[in-house]
Enzyme design. Structure first.
Site, short mmCIF file in Angstrom:
data_model
loop_
_atom_site.label_atom_id
_atom_site.label_comp_id
_atom_site.label_asym_id
_atom_site.label_seq_id
_atom_site.Cartn_x
_atom_site.Cartn_y
_atom_site.Cartn_z
CG MET A 1 -2.44 -1.44 1.04
SD MET A 1 -2.79 -1.41 2.97
CE MET A 1 -3.68 -2.40 2.90
CG MET B 1 -4.39 -2.18 -2.26
SD MET B 1 -4.57 -3.05 -0.80
CE MET B 1 -3.35 -4.39 -0.57
N GLY C 1 -7.08 -1.53 2.09
CA GLY C 1 -6.30 -0.59 2.61
C GLY C 1 -6.14 -0.53 4.47
CG PHE C 2 -7.64 0.05 6.85
CD1 PHE C 2 -6.17 0.95 7.99
CD2 PHE C 2 -8.30 0.77 6.30
CE1 PHE C 2 -6.09 1.64 7.43
CE2 PHE C 2 -7.79 2.48 6.02
CZ PHE C 2 -7.08 3.15 6.48
N GLY C 3 -6.88 -4.48 7.24
CA GLY C 3 -7.53 -5.35 7.69
C GLY C 3 -8.66 -5.72 8.73
N GLY C 4 -8.37 -6.72 8.65
CA GLY C 4 -9.99 -6.58 9.36
C GLY C 4 -11.40 -5.91 9.66
N GLY D 1 -10.38 -9.81 2.29
CA GLY D 1 -11.29 -8.67 2.64
C GLY D 1 -12.52 -10.09 3.45
N GLY D 2 -11.67 -10.24 4.89
CA GLY D 2 -12.97 -10.15 6.31
C GLY D 2 -13.47 -11.69 5.92
N GLY E 1 -6.88 -12.80 6.69
CA GLY E 1 -5.66 -12.09 7.63
C GLY E 1 -6.14 -12.74 9.02
CB SER E 2 -8.61 -10.53 11.17
OG SER E 2 -8.01 -9.07 10.98
C1 DX5 Z 1 -7.15 -5.37 2.87
C2 DX5 Z 1 -6.39 -5.88 2.40
C3 DX5 Z 1 -5.93 -7.63 2.28
C4 DX5 Z 1 -6.60 -7.82 3.98
C5 DX5 Z 1 -7.27 -8.62 4.48
O1 DX5 Z 1 -6.51 -3.59 1.73
O2 DX5 Z 1 -6.09 -6.27 0.70
O3 DX5 Z 1 -5.65 -8.68 1.98
O4 DX5 Z 1 -4.90 -7.73 4.57
O5 DX5 Z 1 -7.56 -9.28 5.89
P1 DX5 Z 1 -8.62 -9.61 6.59
O6 DX5 Z 1 -8.89 -10.60 6.35
O7 DX5 Z 1 -8.28 -9.13 7.96
O8 DX5 Z 1 -10.00 -8.91 6.26
ZN ZN Z 2 -4.82 -8.36 -0.51
#
Ligand code: DX5
Ligand code: ZN
Length: 225
Positions: free
Chosen positions: A38, A69, A143-146, A177-178, A198-199
């Site tokens: 990112m 990204m 942009g963000f995890g979780g 994502g999610g 991710g999470s």
């Molecule tokens: C978000 C990322 C994802 C993120 C997914 O911009 O592209 O790859 O790490 O994380 P979770 O699984 O926690 O939504």
């Molecule tokens: Zn990703």
């Protein structure tokens, strides 16, 4: 047999213990390691770039699935390939000359992917579909995890799967994502075959078990899909 793939996203890992986290991935049933780059422009957040990926590549035995990204990704595809990326995914929304960028990725020898944001229609990929090894459907705003999974993504998976079937194409269909046990089966039934998590992996009490559970979902269903 069409077993789906699981790609843990390192974004949710503990970066103060990076070698341990990578060893866990190496020893787990994960298929790929998903790496989120990112730039603070295309998305609000900043993560890591090719130097870190190069270091990860030196200790990771799984293919590296690099999700860019960033704005103007074509400028950097060669660098990411040299750093060890096996799959390079760029955003549709960041590429005014998408066809050219995909050719640049392929010229490096990497597999080429395109990611689309939640508001972007899968139909917009129609004219590049045959050039793609992977389509990444974002099920959160990047942009963000979780973040919370956006359920509208499920019909998009079905639409994309149909678009591919009509053209006799079979790119990987990745969801990012999610994603977790609560929605993975539905996604696989809709036609996805790569789950980015991710999470739900790295924040789990036992990450290798979380990976195994994601791998074990819907086995029989997928085999006949
Ligand atoms: C978000 C990322 C994802 C993120 C997914 O911009 O592209 O790859 O790490 O994380 P979770 O699984 O926690 O939504
Ligand atoms: Zn990703």
């Amino acid at each position: 047999m069409n077993k789906h793939l699981v790609a843990p996203s390192l974004l949710a890992a503990d970066f103060s213990k990076l070698p341990e986290e990578i060893s866990m991935i190496n020893e787990s049933e994960a298929d790929w390691l998903h790496l989120d780059v990112m730039d603070g422009r295309f998305v609000p957040n900043i993560t890591f770039g090719m130097f870190i990926i190069d270091a990860i590549n030196s200790i990771c035995t799984k293919p590296l699935d690099v999700h860019l990204m960033i704005e103007d990704p074509g400028r950097y595809v060669e660098d990411f390939r040299k750093a060890g990326a096996d799959i390079i995914t760029v955003h549709y929304e960041a590429c005014p000359h998408l066809h050219r960028t995909l050719q640049q990725i392929k010229d490096t020898g990497a597999k080429a992917g395109v990611a689309i944001n939640p508001h972007t229609s899968v139909q917009l990929l129609e004219d590049v579909l045959e050039d793609l090894d992977l389509v990444c459907l974002m099920s959160v705003n990047p942009g963000f995890g979780g973040q919370k999974f956006i359920y509208r993504t499920i019909p998009k998976v079905q639409q994309l799967k149909e678009m591919c079937a009509v053209r006799n194409l079979a790119p990987h269909i990745e969801i990012d994502g999610g994603v977790g046990l609560q929605n993975a089966e539905k996604l696989l039934q809709a036609g996805a075959n790569v789950l980015v998590a991710g999470s739900s992996v790295f924040k789990a009490e036992e990450p290798p078990k979380a990976i195994r559970q994601l791998k074990d979902i819907g086995g029989e269903v997928m085999r006949f899909a």
